[in-house]
Design a protein around this motif. Sequence first.
Motif, PDB file in Angstrom:
ATOM      1  N   ALA A   1      45.899 -32.247 -20.126  1.00 53.16           N
ATOM      2  CA  ALA A   1      47.300 -32.405 -19.721  1.00 53.16           C
ATOM      3  C   ALA A   1      47.392 -32.774 -18.239  1.00 53.16           C
ATOM      4  O   ALA A   1      48.157 -33.675 -17.850  1.00 53.16           O
ATOM      5  CB  ALA A   1      48.074 -31.122 -20.004  1.00 53.16           C
TER       6      ALA A   1
ATOM      7  N   GLU B   1      48.897 -36.353 -16.701  1.00 57.25           N
ATOM      8  CA  GLU B   1      50.071 -36.409 -15.829  1.00 57.25           C
ATOM      9  C   GLU B   1      49.717 -36.984 -14.458  1.00 57.25           C
ATOM     10  O   GLU B   1      50.502 -37.738 -13.866  1.00 57.25           O
ATOM     11  CB  GLU B   1      50.689 -35.015 -15.684  1.00 57.25           C
ATOM     12  CG  GLU B   1      51.231 -34.411 -16.975  1.00 57.25           C
ATOM     13  CD  GLU B   1      52.456 -35.138 -17.522  1.00 57.25           C
ATOM     14  OE1 GLU B   1      52.910 -36.125 -16.904  1.00 57.25           O
ATOM     15  OE2 GLU B   1      52.949 -34.732 -18.574  1.00 57.25           O
TER      16      GLU B   1
ATOM     17  N   VAL C   1      54.676 -32.459 -18.021  1.00 53.76           N
ATOM     18  CA  VAL C   1      54.419 -31.105 -18.487  1.00 53.76           C
ATOM     19  C   VAL C   1      53.940 -30.185 -17.361  1.00 53.76           C
ATOM     20  O   VAL C   1      53.696 -29.000 -17.592  1.00 53.76           O
ATOM     21  CB  VAL C   1      53.385 -31.148 -19.637  1.00 53.76           C
ATOM     22  CG1 VAL C   1      51.964 -31.313 -19.076  1.00 53.76           C
ATOM     23  CG2 VAL C   1      53.498 -29.934 -20.544  1.00 53.76           C
TER      24      VAL C   1
ATOM     25  N   GLU D   1      51.907 -26.409 -18.760  1.00 44.44           N
ATOM     26  CA  GLU D   1      50.705 -26.833 -19.484  1.00 44.44           C
ATOM     27  C   GLU D   1      50.389 -25.908 -20.652  1.00 44.44           C
ATOM     28  O   GLU D   1      49.680 -26.305 -21.592  1.00 44.44           O
ATOM     29  CB  GLU D   1      49.509 -26.899 -18.524  1.00 44.44           C
ATOM     30  CG  GLU D   1      49.597 -27.980 -17.463  1.00 44.44           C
ATOM     31  CD  GLU D   1      50.283 -27.523 -16.178  1.00 44.44           C
ATOM     32  OE1 GLU D   1      50.177 -28.235 -15.159  1.00 44.44           O
ATOM     33  OE2 GLU D   1      50.928 -26.436 -16.201  1.00 44.44           O
TER      34      GLU D   1
ATOM     35  N   ARG E   1      60.507 -32.708 -22.541  1.00 41.15           N
ATOM     36  CA  ARG E   1      59.523 -32.065 -21.662  1.00 41.15           C
ATOM     37  C   ARG E   1      58.133 -32.107 -22.270  1.00 41.15           C
ATOM     38  O   ARG E   1      57.876 -31.578 -23.348  1.00 41.15           O
ATOM     39  CB  ARG E   1      59.937 -30.597 -21.421  1.00 41.15           C
ATOM     40  CG  ARG E   1      59.008 -29.851 -20.445  1.00 41.15           C
ATOM     41  CD  ARG E   1      59.395 -30.159 -19.008  1.00 41.15           C
ATOM     42  NE  ARG E   1      58.327 -29.904 -18.075  1.00 41.15           N
ATOM     43  CZ  ARG E   1      58.071 -28.715 -17.509  1.00 41.15           C
ATOM     44  NH1 ARG E   1      58.832 -27.686 -17.792  1.00 41.15           N
ATOM     45  NH2 ARG E   1      57.092 -28.598 -16.638  1.00 41.15           N
ATOM     46  N   GLY E   2      57.233 -32.758 -21.596  1.00 40.07           N
ATOM     47  CA  GLY E   2      55.846 -32.821 -22.048  1.00 40.07           C
ATOM     48  C   GLY E   2      55.612 -33.731 -23.231  1.00 40.07           C
ATOM     49  O   GLY E   2      54.516 -33.728 -23.804  1.00 40.07           O
TER      50      GLY E   2
ATOM     51  N   THR F   1      52.029 -34.623 -24.881  1.00 39.13           N
ATOM     52  CA  THR F   1      51.799 -34.161 -26.245  1.00 39.13           C
ATOM     53  C   THR F   1      51.286 -35.294 -27.118  1.00 39.13           C
ATOM     54  O   THR F   1      50.344 -35.123 -27.905  1.00 39.13           O
ATOM     55  CB  THR F   1      53.101 -33.589 -26.829  1.00 39.13           C
ATOM     56  OG1 THR F   1      53.501 -32.458 -26.052  1.00 39.13           O
ATOM     57  CG2 THR F   1      52.919 -33.174 -28.274  1.00 39.13           C
TER      58      THR F   1
END
Length: 898
Positions: A169, A173, A188, A192, A220-221, A225
């Motif tokens: 993750a 990012e 995220v 995390e 979000r995220g 994902t």
Amino acid sequence: MTLPVATESAYLLDIYARYRRDPLSVPADWRVHFEETEPGRPAAPADGDQLALRLIEGYRRFGHLEAALDPLGLAARPAVAALGRLRAEAAGRPDLPVRAVLAGAEQETTAAALAAELQRLYAGTVGLEAQQVEDDEARDWLHAAFEALFAAETPVDLANRALDAIVLADTFETFIKVKFPSKKRFGVEGAEGLIVFLRELLREACLAGFGETVIGGMHRGRLATLATVLGKPVGVLLAEIKGRDLTDGGPDFTGDVPYHLGYAGEVGHDGRRMRLSIAPHPSHLMTVAPVVTGLARGKRRRGGDDVLCLLLHTDAAFSGQGLVSEVLQLGGLAGYEVGGTIHLVVNNQIGFTTNAGEGRSARYCTDIGKMVGAPVLHVNGDDPVAVARAAALALAWRRRYRRDLLIDLVCYRRNGHNELDEPRFTQPQLWAAIDGRPTLRESFTAAIAALDATAPERAAALAEAFKAEMQDGYAAIESLRPNAGPAGEEAWAGIARAGQPALLLPVETGVPVERLREIGRAASRIPAEARPHPKVAQFYKARLEAIESGTDINFATAEALAFASLLAEGVPVRLSGQDCVRGTFTQRHLAVHDVETGERTLPVAAVATGDAWLEAVNSPLSEYGVLGFEYGHSLADPHRLTLWEAQFGDFLNGAQIMVDQFIVSAEAKWELRSGLVVMLPHGLEGQGPDHSSARIERLLQLCAGGNIIVANPSTPANLFHLLRRQVKAPWRKPLFVIAPKALLRQKACISTLEAMAAGTAFRPVVDEASARPARRVVLCSGKIGYELAAGRASRGLEQEVALLRLDQLYPFPADELAGALSRHGDAQWLWCQEEPANQGALAFVQQQLRSDARFAGRELAAVSRPALPVAAGGSIERHEIEQAALIARALDLTAADA
């Protein structure tokens, strides 16, 4: 304390304590057991054991209030007075021996040690709320499982899996931030733990034998994902983030921003495979939740439990949106349950710029879940091991009890609501704490080194490999070519994409008359042993007589024949809505209830063959949630008929978000296809502003590119063909049926079986085929056509006035209409509607005629009620006066301009 031998279960001491306080608070079998084993009042346990019972009960009930849930340490942790007194009592007697049942096993310890252990378990980085679980056995199982799981030593492999998730993750990012600094990504960072939870939960689900997991997500995220959990090719994802259009969707394809897109893939562990899909979603984040639960139900084997439903939320939406209540209620109802949904709430501790105290009045963002008895696990998002264990416990609960469970993942946002927002404008202190905190990758890599000295080096290698993969994908962005769109579900193979021209082609939907009569007989037969209400028995008797004669087929019978004929062909049928089984207008009676036992029978279901079945479900008083559920159900399989009926057409406004965000637009945005039927009872009948209008004008405004069908069937035969066309056509489109009310019992509104026979089809324009040209052609749609016909007959104007009914408004049947109008030469054209001038189909029909060269130069006069801010007046007297005036104006041939 001497206790009965048979009481060595995991939850004995808790239930025994409840019995001592109030014998009526425990299940009857336990109460009898205690009373028989220990006549009279049970003997008081020893002081130590009594303290142990109170400590366990106190921490199980209140421990979450003292838990260290906020990674930033800013949230207040109130000291619970009851727990403080118990700790003081235990500390005052440090050597007091106690017996306690924790993790399902009895253990000998001291009061002080027990208090410390309970503080660690229930007031550490995880808090469990389970008092709302009313089932004693389920609650006690949950406590025992929680204690066993969180008391255990941390397995090295679990810690390494958690580190892998965090590293992936973080690497993702960081790469996106560098390559696309001006793009919104709703990263995220700070949460995390979401990736840890998802990877661990899906691993456990795969190993447990689930065949598929369907996920409803959030912004979000989302990108992380897709890349690190669902396995979306990073090159494609990076190209979408940059803004490339990789789908050759045609002129009616619009696409959407990357963090709204869905994806389907697979995950594999230890030789097992599990399908994964995350649904696309709009910016109305909660809107996807009922869609995904409906999809999960549609994908399950009938009566099976092979599909896991997982919903992802954020704290502000979960506590703020009323749809949450609707979704939670649906989860426990027989017609909607999916075997339990796992809800993960990513608790940012803030909305966009709204603090938690401004966005909700409840203590926790998950408190609404307690209304349905769902247990809640509150987890500090910066404790990855606790997060992974919460995932395992959530799945274990879901598998054992098939009920919902909520995870409150308490975390934070390193950036603002999106990466282009500056959060320090409005929350400077919060972001000062965030800015001073190391990343989770840094802190957890250092912590895990004590368990596995090789972990940091291995994690660094993983990061480098993933970074290299993303770099290769980034370098290939410009060379990626558009493709034919995402791979479709296997069930949808053979279903064609269709634009407006294809929808106007006739689809043969008739059934041989004798076969239809045979099916109708079987579907009208009430079992001999049933004792129906006399009026229901008469209803079925009259239906059977009409079917035998082949005449006088009304709307309800035509609908039943459509359902029955599909069931007989192996097509499952599902109808839901408020009071839909009987019918709001007492017109349907799908279920026959025994007047003595209440047992219900579905006569129409008796004709089902193969794997077909009929689901007829009275929904809760919900439009938004239930319509979303049925839309999701329709996505699962195009070879089923899924219908939702509004109690009144006006009630669609309670689900307008679902209409706008999914039903009319999902094919254009996300290439999702649906054959959902939305039935909207419509017609001005003096019932006031709120029970009159399906708001046809709103639906027609949303029509473009052949996205939906809007039909206003004026004959039972046309309804029969419309419903069958939804599964017999080579395409699938959502169908909005402007459904009748008054026509359900209009004596003139009948059809014959011959109109439904082999070789017949839906008629978008109902034309009288007059022998000679008329002076005026009145175009209309719906029930007013029958009122116009009656008014014309009473005035003797059958040769002077022709009536054309548009039974399909969109796609507009211009060819059929042009053919019908051509027979009347230069006759005046007039549109008559009962709706106000600013409502109904008037503006849409006028626009369609103006834009077609075949109608050029011809004006369409109009008769309607004057423009109104409401759908109808509020009194029957006013309605009848206005309606009579409308008919008179439409038939007044002396007026040059109606």
